[in-house]
Design a protein around this motif. Structure first.
Motif, PDB file in Angstrom:
ATOM      1  N   UNK A 186       3.144  71.174   1.129  1.00 58.66           N
ATOM      2  CA  UNK A 186       2.069  70.206   1.331  1.00 58.66           C
ATOM      3  C   UNK A 186       2.382  69.358   2.556  1.00 58.66           C
ATOM      4  N   UNK A 187       1.473  69.380   3.516  1.00 58.79           N
ATOM      5  CA  UNK A 187       1.628  68.580   4.726  1.00 58.79           C
ATOM      6  C   UNK A 187       1.336  67.118   4.412  1.00 58.79           C
ATOM      7  N   UNK A 188       2.166  66.234   4.929  1.00 59.42           N
ATOM      8  CA  UNK A 188       2.000  64.807   4.660  1.00 59.42           C
ATOM      9  C   UNK A 188       0.626  64.299   5.067  1.00 59.42           C
ATOM     10  N   UNK A 189       0.042  64.889   6.106  1.00 62.03           N
ATOM     11  CA  UNK A 189      -1.281  64.456   6.568  1.00 62.03           C
ATOM     12  C   UNK A 189      -2.368  64.731   5.533  1.00 62.03           C
ATOM     13  N   UNK A 190      -2.042  65.580   4.547  1.00 67.75           N
ATOM     14  CA  UNK A 190      -3.025  65.942   3.525  1.00 67.75           C
ATOM     15  C   UNK A 190      -2.842  65.181   2.213  1.00 67.75           C
ATOM     16  N   UNK A 191      -1.982  64.178   2.199  1.00 70.54           N
ATOM     17  CA  UNK A 191      -1.803  63.375   0.991  1.00 70.54           C
ATOM     18  C   UNK A 191      -3.120  62.730   0.561  1.00 70.54           C
ATOM     19  N   UNK A 192      -3.861  62.204   1.511  1.00 71.79           N
ATOM     20  CA  UNK A 192      -5.106  61.516   1.176  1.00 71.79           C
ATOM     21  C   UNK A 192      -6.137  62.489   0.611  1.00 71.79           C
ATOM     22  N   UNK A 193      -6.184  63.697   1.155  1.00 67.29           N
ATOM     23  CA  UNK A 193      -7.110  64.706   0.627  1.00 67.29           C
ATOM     24  C   UNK A 193      -6.727  65.062  -0.805  1.00 67.29           C
ATOM     25  N   UNK A 194      -5.426  65.207  -1.050  1.00 68.60           N
ATOM     26  CA  UNK A 194      -4.946  65.518  -2.403  1.00 68.60           C
ATOM     27  C   UNK A 194      -5.362  64.429  -3.385  1.00 68.60           C
ATOM     28  N   UNK A 195      -5.205  63.183  -2.968  1.00 67.62           N
ATOM     29  CA  UNK A 195      -5.607  62.059  -3.823  1.00 67.62           C
ATOM     30  C   UNK A 195      -7.087  62.150  -4.170  1.00 67.62           C
ATOM     31  N   UNK A 196      -7.912  62.469  -3.182  1.00 64.62           N
ATOM     32  CA  UNK A 196      -9.356  62.553  -3.422  1.00 64.62           C
ATOM     33  C   UNK A 196      -9.693  63.719  -4.354  1.00 64.62           C
ATOM     34  N   UNK A 197      -8.980  64.834  -4.205  1.00 68.11           N
ATOM     35  CA  UNK A 197      -9.185  65.953  -5.138  1.00 68.11           C
ATOM     36  C   UNK A 197      -8.916  65.511  -6.568  1.00 68.11           C
ATOM     37  N   UNK A 198      -7.903  64.652  -6.757  1.00 69.69           N
ATOM     38  CA  UNK A 198      -7.522  64.236  -8.114  1.00 69.69           C
ATOM     39  C   UNK A 198      -8.606  63.408  -8.785  1.00 69.69           C
ATOM     40  N   UNK A 199      -9.413  62.708  -8.001  1.00 72.16           N
ATOM     41  CA  UNK A 199     -10.498  61.893  -8.570  1.00 72.16           C
ATOM     42  C   UNK A 199     -11.466  62.778  -9.335  1.00 72.16           C
ATOM     43  N   UNK A 200     -11.817  63.921  -8.724  1.00 67.95           N
ATOM     44  CA  UNK A 200     -12.741  64.855  -9.381  1.00 67.95           C
ATOM     45  C   UNK A 200     -12.017  65.650 -10.463  1.00 67.95           C
ATOM     46  N   UNK A 201     -10.810  66.116 -10.138  1.00 67.75           N
ATOM     47  CA  UNK A 201     -10.085  66.966 -11.085  1.00 67.75           C
ATOM     48  C   UNK A 201      -9.773  66.279 -12.396  1.00 67.75           C
ATOM     49  N   UNK A 202      -9.489  64.977 -12.330  1.00 66.00           N
ATOM     50  CA  UNK A 202      -9.174  64.206 -13.537  1.00 66.00           C
ATOM     51  C   UNK A 202     -10.376  63.435 -14.066  1.00 66.00           C
ATOM     52  N   UNK A 203     -11.506  63.567 -13.357  1.00 66.40           N
ATOM     53  CA  UNK A 203     -12.724  62.846 -13.740  1.00 66.40           C
ATOM     54  C   UNK A 203     -12.430  61.357 -13.915  1.00 66.40           C
ATOM     55  N   UNK A 204     -11.771  60.778 -12.916  1.00 63.18           N
ATOM     56  CA  UNK A 204     -11.343  59.381 -12.999  1.00 63.18           C
ATOM     57  C   UNK A 204     -12.527  58.419 -13.121  1.00 63.18           C
ATOM     58  N   UNK A 205     -13.673  58.840 -12.648  1.00 61.42           N
ATOM     59  CA  UNK A 205     -14.846  57.946 -12.701  1.00 61.42           C
ATOM     60  C   UNK A 205     -15.321  57.676 -14.123  1.00 61.42           C
ATOM     61  N   UNK A 206     -14.854  58.456 -15.088  1.00 57.83           N
ATOM     62  CA  UNK A 206     -15.236  58.162 -16.481  1.00 57.83           C
ATOM     63  C   UNK A 206     -14.573  56.876 -16.957  1.00 57.83           C
ATOM     64  N   UNK A 207     -13.452  56.492 -16.308  1.00 52.09           N
ATOM     65  CA  UNK A 207     -12.725  55.293 -16.699  1.00 52.09           C
ATOM     66  C   UNK A 207     -13.280  54.037 -16.046  1.00 52.09           C
ATOM     67  N   UNK A 208     -13.886  54.192 -14.874  1.00 52.95           N
ATOM     68  CA  UNK A 208     -14.371  53.023 -14.140  1.00 52.95           C
ATOM     69  C   UNK A 208     -15.419  53.449 -13.123  1.00 52.95           C
ATOM     70  N   UNK A 209     -16.412  52.582 -12.917  1.00 51.07           N
ATOM     71  CA  UNK A 209     -17.378  52.822 -11.844  1.00 51.07           C
ATOM     72  C   UNK A 209     -17.145  51.888 -10.665  1.00 51.07           C
TER      73      UNK A 209
END
Length: 203
Positions: A8-31
């Protein structure tokens, strides 16, 4: 689409974080966007800093998926002071914003794990697994899992997931559904019903 599995390239950390929002459905916890931002950063950095294997799937130079595991008796991949400081900051902010919310989830995972340990001796945990939401169903997750199996062949892993995530993927990949717990999470003034799972598999 030609997928390569590499570091994993360090420049892609932010993209990975954004993927996790959808993958974990984080929006169900907060809007609230700032809460989603803080929680996704905390979760990503927590798993990044304890991972002993970090596999990234790339289509040319575009990140399309990431898998992390924490295996016994293997060194962690990332030892960045900057990442550690960021993690502590996001951890502090979450304690301030959520103040004990989600304790039910942690308690359920601990109970499932303790029951699992009565008859199992796992070699590690699959702790982070995300794919570009636009490319779900394209076989990227399977490629990452296959690569992990080559590296850690014969070892037993477990993972936590829940009904808000794509847990059916693990059923299709012959993981064993070891434990199930029904909970209600209380976050702010909301009650969120969830089914929590603990899966395992010999790679």
């Amino acid at each position: 689409m030609v997928i390569q599995i590499k570091e994993l390239n360090k420049k892609d950390y932010e993209i990975t974080r954004k993927f996790s929002i959808e993958g974990m459905d984080i929006r169900r916890y907060s809007n609230r966007p700032y809460e989603i931002y803080f929680y996704s950063n905390f979760f990503f950095l927590f798993e990044l800093l304890r991972a002993t294997q970090i596999l990234a799937a790339y289509d040319n130079d575009n990140l399309v998926g990431v898998l992390m595991v924490q295996m016994k008796n293997e060194p962690t991949k990332i030892n960045s002071i900057c990442c550690k400081i960021q993690f502590l900051f996001f951890k502090f902010m979450l304690l301030f914003m959520f103040s004990g919310a989600g304790a039910e989830y942690q308690e359920a995972n601990e109970k499932m794990y303790n029951e699992y340990l009565k008859t199992n001796e796992p070699d590690g945990e699959l702790s982070f697994f995300v794919v570009d939401p636009k490319l779900q169903g394209k076989g990227i997750g399977s490629l990452l899992l296959n690569e992990l199996q080559k590296i850690e062949k014969g070892k037993k892993i477990y993972l936590y997931t829940d009904s808000g995530c794509n847990y059916q993927f693990y059923d299709h990949k012959n993981f064993i559904k070891e434990q199930v717990k029904e909970i209600e999470m209380k976050i702010h003034n909301n009650i969120i019903p969830l089914t929590c799972f603990l899966y395992s598999k010999i790679l």
